[in-house]
Write a protein that holds these residues in place. Sequence first.
Motif, PDB file in Angstrom:
ATOM      1  N   MET A 217      -1.070  -0.541 -13.184  1.00  0.00           N
ATOM      2  CA  MET A 217      -0.280  -0.974 -11.759  1.00  0.00           C
ATOM      3  C   MET A 217      -1.818   0.070 -11.355  1.00  0.00           C
ATOM      4  O   MET A 217      -1.984   0.527 -10.761  1.00  0.00           O
ATOM      5  N   ILE A 218      -1.398  -0.668  -9.488  1.00  0.00           N
ATOM      6  CA  ILE A 218      -2.478  -0.558  -8.607  1.00  0.00           C
ATOM      7  C   ILE A 218      -2.170  -0.063  -7.943  1.00  0.00           C
ATOM      8  O   ILE A 218      -0.947  -0.948  -6.695  1.00  0.00           O
ATOM      9  N   HIS A 219      -2.541   1.484  -6.629  1.00  0.00           N
ATOM     10  CA  HIS A 219      -1.909   1.738  -5.423  1.00  0.00           C
ATOM     11  C   HIS A 219      -2.191   1.413  -4.145  1.00  0.00           C
ATOM     12  O   HIS A 219      -3.182   0.511  -3.888  1.00  0.00           O
ATOM     13  N   ALA A 220      -1.612   0.628  -3.657  1.00  0.00           N
ATOM     14  CA  ALA A 220      -1.887   0.890  -1.881  1.00  0.00           C
ATOM     15  C   ALA A 220      -3.103   2.051  -1.106  1.00  0.00           C
ATOM     16  O   ALA A 220      -1.833   2.999  -1.192  1.00  0.00           O
ATOM     17  N   LYS A 221      -4.191   1.148  -0.422  1.00  0.00           N
ATOM     18  CA  LYS A 221      -4.294   2.163   0.467  1.00  0.00           C
ATOM     19  C   LYS A 221      -4.094   2.410   1.774  1.00  0.00           C
ATOM     20  O   LYS A 221      -3.452   3.466   1.872  1.00  0.00           O
ATOM     21  N   ALA A 222      -3.705   1.428   2.722  1.00  0.00           N
ATOM     22  CA  ALA A 222      -3.009   1.046   3.250  1.00  0.00           C
ATOM     23  C   ALA A 222      -2.907  -0.066   4.203  1.00  0.00           C
ATOM     24  O   ALA A 222      -2.767  -1.471   3.180  1.00  0.00           O
ATOM     25  N   GLY A 223      -1.469  -0.407   4.829  1.00  0.00           N
ATOM     26  CA  GLY A 223      -1.041  -1.012   5.758  1.00  0.00           C
ATOM     27  C   GLY A 223      -0.775  -1.453   7.084  1.00  0.00           C
ATOM     28  O   GLY A 223      -0.335  -0.911   7.189  1.00  0.00           O
ATOM     29  N   ASP A 224      -0.791  -2.317   7.296  1.00  0.00           N
ATOM     30  CA  ASP A 224      -0.076  -2.650   8.039  1.00  0.00           C
ATOM     31  C   ASP A 224       1.200  -2.678   8.304  1.00  0.00           C
ATOM     32  O   ASP A 224       1.339  -3.356   7.182  1.00  0.00           O
ATOM     33  N   ASN A 225       1.384  -1.928   9.631  1.00  0.00           N
ATOM     34  CA  ASN A 225       3.083  -1.848   9.850  1.00  0.00           C
ATOM     35  C   ASN A 225       3.987  -2.830  10.080  1.00  0.00           C
ATOM     36  O   ASN A 225       4.539  -3.028   8.887  1.00  0.00           O
ATOM     37  N   TYR A 226       3.454  -4.469  10.342  1.00  0.00           N
ATOM     38  CA  TYR A 226       4.874  -5.413  10.302  1.00  0.00           C
ATOM     39  C   TYR A 226       4.908  -5.948   9.022  1.00  0.00           C
ATOM     40  O   TYR A 226       5.421  -6.001   8.010  1.00  0.00           O
ATOM     41  N   PHE A 227       3.240  -5.733   7.902  1.00  0.00           N
ATOM     42  CA  PHE A 227       3.455  -6.619   6.648  1.00  0.00           C
ATOM     43  C   PHE A 227       4.456  -5.034   6.011  1.00  0.00           C
ATOM     44  O   PHE A 227       4.858  -6.315   4.969  1.00  0.00           O
ATOM     45  N   LEU A 228       4.251  -4.655   5.875  1.00  0.00           N
ATOM     46  CA  LEU A 228       4.833  -3.023   5.149  1.00  0.00           C
ATOM     47  C   LEU A 228       6.811  -3.127   5.129  1.00  0.00           C
ATOM     48  O   LEU A 228       7.514  -3.230   4.319  1.00  0.00           O
ATOM     49  N   GLN A 229       6.507  -3.673   6.423  1.00  0.00           N
ATOM     50  CA  GLN A 229       7.958  -3.750   7.309  1.00  0.00           C
ATOM     51  C   GLN A 229       9.038  -4.792   6.270  1.00  0.00           C
ATOM     52  O   GLN A 229       9.616  -4.930   5.620  1.00  0.00           O
ATOM     53  N   GLN A 230       7.909  -5.899   6.338  1.00  0.00           N
ATOM     54  CA  GLN A 230       8.088  -7.236   5.917  1.00  0.00           C
ATOM     55  C   GLN A 230       8.248  -6.895   4.550  1.00  0.00           C
ATOM     56  O   GLN A 230       9.635  -7.924   3.845  1.00  0.00           O
ATOM     57  N   LEU A 231       8.080  -6.494   3.887  1.00  0.00           N
ATOM     58  CA  LEU A 231       7.822  -5.926   2.338  1.00  0.00           C
ATOM     59  C   LEU A 231       8.769  -5.565   1.767  1.00  0.00           C
ATOM     60  O   LEU A 231       9.646  -5.477   0.686  1.00  0.00           O
ATOM     61  N   VAL A 232       8.965  -3.867   2.613  1.00  0.00           N
ATOM     62  CA  VAL A 232      10.557  -3.347   2.671  1.00  0.00           C
ATOM     63  C   VAL A 232      12.132  -3.579   2.844  1.00  0.00           C
ATOM     64  O   VAL A 232      13.327  -3.786   2.130  1.00  0.00           O
ATOM     65  N   GLU A 233      12.259  -4.936   3.996  1.00  0.00           N
ATOM     66  CA  GLU A 233      12.801  -4.867   4.212  1.00  0.00           C
ATOM     67  C   GLU A 233      13.740  -6.352   4.328  1.00  0.00           C
ATOM     68  O   GLU A 233      14.606  -6.492   4.512  1.00  0.00           O
ATOM     69  N   THR A 234      12.518  -7.373   4.003  1.00  0.00           N
ATOM     70  CA  THR A 234      13.285  -8.869   3.300  1.00  0.00           C
ATOM     71  C   THR A 234      13.387  -9.610   2.549  1.00  0.00           C
ATOM     72  O   THR A 234      13.043 -10.435   2.307  1.00  0.00           O
ATOM     73  N   GLU A 235      12.713  -8.024   1.070  1.00  0.00           N
ATOM     74  CA  GLU A 235      13.339  -8.681   0.000  1.00  0.00           C
ATOM     75  C   GLU A 235      12.013  -9.761  -0.081  1.00  0.00           C
ATOM     76  O   GLU A 235      12.454 -10.923  -0.633  1.00  0.00           O
ATOM     77  N   PHE A 236      10.964  -9.355   0.626  1.00  0.00           N
ATOM     78  CA  PHE A 236      10.105 -10.509   0.407  1.00  0.00           C
ATOM     79  C   PHE A 236       9.458 -11.534  -1.110  1.00  0.00           C
ATOM     80  O   PHE A 236       9.341 -10.676  -1.769  1.00  0.00           O
ATOM     81  N   THR A 237       9.236 -12.868  -1.094  1.00  0.00           N
ATOM     82  CA  THR A 237       8.917 -13.585  -1.874  1.00  0.00           C
ATOM     83  C   THR A 237       7.940 -14.432  -0.956  1.00  0.00           C
ATOM     84  O   THR A 237       7.676 -14.829  -0.147  1.00  0.00           O
ATOM     85  N   GLY A 238       7.140 -15.527  -2.061  1.00  0.00           N
ATOM     86  CA  GLY A 238       5.983 -15.642  -1.539  1.00  0.00           C
ATOM     87  C   GLY A 238       5.221 -16.554  -2.634  1.00  0.00           C
ATOM     88  O   GLY A 238       5.479 -15.786  -3.559  1.00  0.00           O
ATOM     89  N   THR A 239       4.393 -16.854  -2.233  1.00  0.00           N
ATOM     90  CA  THR A 239       3.340 -18.100  -3.385  1.00  0.00           C
ATOM     91  C   THR A 239       1.869 -17.588  -2.939  1.00  0.00           C
ATOM     92  O   THR A 239       1.494 -17.530  -1.521  1.00  0.00           O
ATOM     93  N   VAL A 240       0.811 -17.377  -3.758  1.00  0.00           N
ATOM     94  CA  VAL A 240      -0.417 -16.965  -3.443  1.00  0.00           C
ATOM     95  C   VAL A 240      -1.355 -18.839  -2.950  1.00  0.00           C
ATOM     96  O   VAL A 240      -0.570 -19.663  -3.556  1.00  0.00           O
ATOM     97  N   HIS A 241      -1.542 -18.415  -1.642  1.00  0.00           N
ATOM     98  CA  HIS A 241      -2.148 -19.494  -1.098  1.00  0.00           C
ATOM     99  C   HIS A 241      -3.328 -19.922  -1.199  1.00  0.00           C
ATOM    100  O   HIS A 241      -4.072 -21.023  -0.966  1.00  0.00           O
TER     101      HIS A 241
END
Length: 292
Positions: free
Chosen positions: A1-25
């Motif tokens: 388990m790795i902890h996040a230290k800081a995050g852009d508000n918009y990115f954090l919002q996308q992660l929490v509110e949209t059931e984020f899914t993606g692929t490694v680019h």
Amino acid sequence: MIHAKAGDNYFLQQLVETEFTGTVHSVFKHALNICSIANGEIFTLATKGMDNAPNTLVIDLDTLDNLHINQNDQVRMKHHQLLIEDKLTIAIETAAHWQCHLPIFPSDTTKLKQNIVQVKQFIDIYGKSGGMKRSDSPVSEFEAETSRLLKQRTALLHEELCNRRFDNFQQYALDLVGLGPGLTPSGDDFLVGLLTIIHLEHSPCSIYQPLCESLIKMMKTFTNDISYTTLNKAAYGQVRESIHALVSAMLSGTENEAIQALKKVLAIGSSSGTDIALGLISGLEANIKLGG
């Protein structure tokens, strides 16, 4: 388990509110880019030595080497954790929230003018060549021609800014997109700096803001996904923390503070930091001229 230290508000919002899914680019030593399945937007995981940035989550790792993460690996959110296959699990609840808030352009530009002189002199000596800063000895005719085009096109764009020629602004900006070496081409990096200044509150160059939305849409087919994401954010006044710090220091800091902030920007990429700094200077000088 790795902890996040800081995050852009918009990115954090996308992660929490949209059931984020993606692929490694794409994966590098200090950054991992993720393509959102929902809309194709690029988001970044950055190691703890990197600064905060739009669409970015800084995580408590020194390097991304040896994780065996590959392009197209699946990324998803589950129980407040961001999972990349079974290779990396990131707890996002520990992330401090960050958002870029650009400073206000001052009515008194005396200090700014002094800082511009010092910053330009420092770039002349220590800036990285090969992009906007011409190399003393180009390795090929292609590099020499690219350098000539960068110089010519940035000069034309600067002239349009200073003379309020709205009709040509978009075309001259587009002529820079994708031009030059690097993962983020030099022309793109210069525009990131310039767009930043256009979005300063009370910036005389802010008269060009209404053109940015249509401009950024036209840029998409002229450059790569990673560079386009950075340009897209800059077109709305969102840039990485080190760029914000340099702008603030140039507007209201001492000459030493401006140089110390500049050093951090110059460390970005190969020539990217130098190219961004020169874009900032072009915009700031245009502001001074437009503001009388």
